[in-house]
Design a protein around this motif. Structure first.
Motif, short mmCIF file in Angstrom:
data_model
loop_
_atom_site.label_atom_id
_atom_site.label_comp_id
_atom_site.label_asym_id
_atom_site.label_seq_id
_atom_site.Cartn_x
_atom_site.Cartn_y
_atom_site.Cartn_z
N ALA A 59 0.84 -1.21 0.00
CA ALA A 59 0.00 0.00 0.00
C ALA A 59 0.87 1.26 0.00
O ALA A 59 0.58 2.23 -0.72
CB ALA A 59 -0.93 0.00 1.21
N GLN A 60 1.94 1.27 0.79
CA GLN A 60 2.85 2.42 0.82
C GLN A 60 3.52 2.59 -0.55
O GLN A 60 3.68 3.71 -1.03
CB GLN A 60 3.91 2.24 1.90
CG GLN A 60 3.39 2.35 3.30
CD GLN A 60 4.43 1.92 4.33
OE1 GLN A 60 5.24 1.02 4.10
NE2 GLN A 60 4.41 2.58 5.50
N TYR A 61 3.90 1.48 -1.14
CA TYR A 61 4.55 1.54 -2.46
C TYR A 61 3.60 2.14 -3.49
O TYR A 61 3.98 3.03 -4.25
CB TYR A 61 4.99 0.13 -2.87
CG TYR A 61 5.69 0.10 -4.21
CD1 TYR A 61 7.03 0.48 -4.32
CD2 TYR A 61 5.03 -0.29 -5.37
CE1 TYR A 61 7.67 0.47 -5.54
CE2 TYR A 61 5.66 -0.30 -6.60
CZ TYR A 61 6.99 0.07 -6.67
OH TYR A 61 7.62 0.07 -7.89
N GLN A 62 2.37 1.66 -3.52
CA GLN A 62 1.38 2.16 -4.49
C GLN A 62 1.08 3.64 -4.25
O GLN A 62 0.93 4.41 -5.20
CB GLN A 62 0.09 1.32 -4.43
CG GLN A 62 0.26 -0.07 -5.01
CD GLN A 62 0.76 -0.07 -6.44
OE1 GLN A 62 0.33 0.73 -7.28
NE2 GLN A 62 1.69 -0.97 -6.74
N ALA A 63 1.00 4.05 -2.98
CA ALA A 63 0.76 5.46 -2.67
C ALA A 63 1.92 6.33 -3.15
O ALA A 63 1.71 7.43 -3.68
CB ALA A 63 0.54 5.65 -1.17
N ALA A 64 3.14 5.83 -2.97
CA ALA A 64 4.32 6.60 -3.39
C ALA A 64 4.33 6.79 -4.90
O ALA A 64 4.75 7.85 -5.39
CB ALA A 64 5.59 5.90 -2.92
N LEU A 65 3.89 5.79 -5.64
CA LEU A 65 3.90 5.88 -7.11
C LEU A 65 2.95 6.94 -7.64
O LEU A 65 3.05 7.35 -8.79
CB LEU A 65 3.57 4.53 -7.74
CG LEU A 65 4.62 3.44 -7.54
CD1 LEU A 65 4.19 2.18 -8.27
CD2 LEU A 65 6.00 3.88 -7.99
N LYS A 66 2.02 7.40 -6.82
CA LYS A 66 1.07 8.43 -7.23
C LYS A 66 1.60 9.84 -6.98
O LYS A 66 0.95 10.81 -7.32
CB LYS A 66 -0.26 8.23 -6.50
CG LYS A 66 -0.95 6.94 -6.90
CD LYS A 66 -2.21 6.72 -6.11
CE LYS A 66 -2.82 5.37 -6.50
NZ LYS A 66 -3.93 4.99 -5.66
#
Length: 167
Positions: A59-66
């Motif tokens: 979830a943190q990884y996906q949030a960072a990609l945004k």
């Protein structure tokens, strides 16, 4: 007289063939105008393309990609055409210095060494630029106490928007 008649044709042939082998001097190559980034106010946009910590969750990884960040900066460029390292580092480091760099024909390949909070960051940059635009790939590794704690990658684009405001 007969001897001259016998020698003249081979001599004329040798001179004619010798002239055929002569090469004209090549025209001197036109000197390329160096591509130099122009100092001034720039907007640098950083789009996160990778984010990794020892404990990152999906979830943190996906949030960072945004994440996309626009930084307005007064970019200075030295006489050799090298842009200010702190401006290129953005929020990922301060008091940056170039560990190595290659700036040539609109191409920048460099490694920055910076302070980053309680640790340091090393930022590797590679890409292209004109006098008023740039497109770079950036990989940052933050280290605290000798151990890597964060690695990010970004697509960095920039556009010169004018002169730096007078302070």
């Amino acid at each position: 007289m007969k001897r001259i008649d016998w020698v003249a044709p081979p001599l004329v042939l040798a001179l004619a063939l010798g002239a055929c082998g002569e090469k004209e001097e090549p025209a001197p190559e036109a000197e390329e105008t160096p591509v130099l980034m122009k100092a001034g106010e720039w907007v640098l946009t950083r789009k996160t393309t990778g984010y990794n910590t020892p404990t990152v969750t999906p979830a943190q990884y996906q949030a960072a990609l945004k994440q996309t960040r626009d930084d307005k900066s007064c970019l200075t460029v030295d006489a050799a055409g090298v842009p200010n390292a702190d401006a290129l580092a953005g929020a990922e480091g301060k008091d940056c210095i170039y560990k190595d760099k290659l700036v040539r024909k609109g191409r920048l390949i460099a490694t920055l060494s910076c302070k980053a909070g309680e640790g340091t960051s090393e930022i590797v940059l590679e890409g292209n630029f004109t006098e008023d635009t740039l497109t770079l790939g950036s990989t940052m590794t933050k280290t605290v106490g000798g151990s890597p704690v964060l690695r990010t990658t970004h697509d960095v684009t920039g556009k010169r928007t004018g002169e730096c405001p007078m302070t």
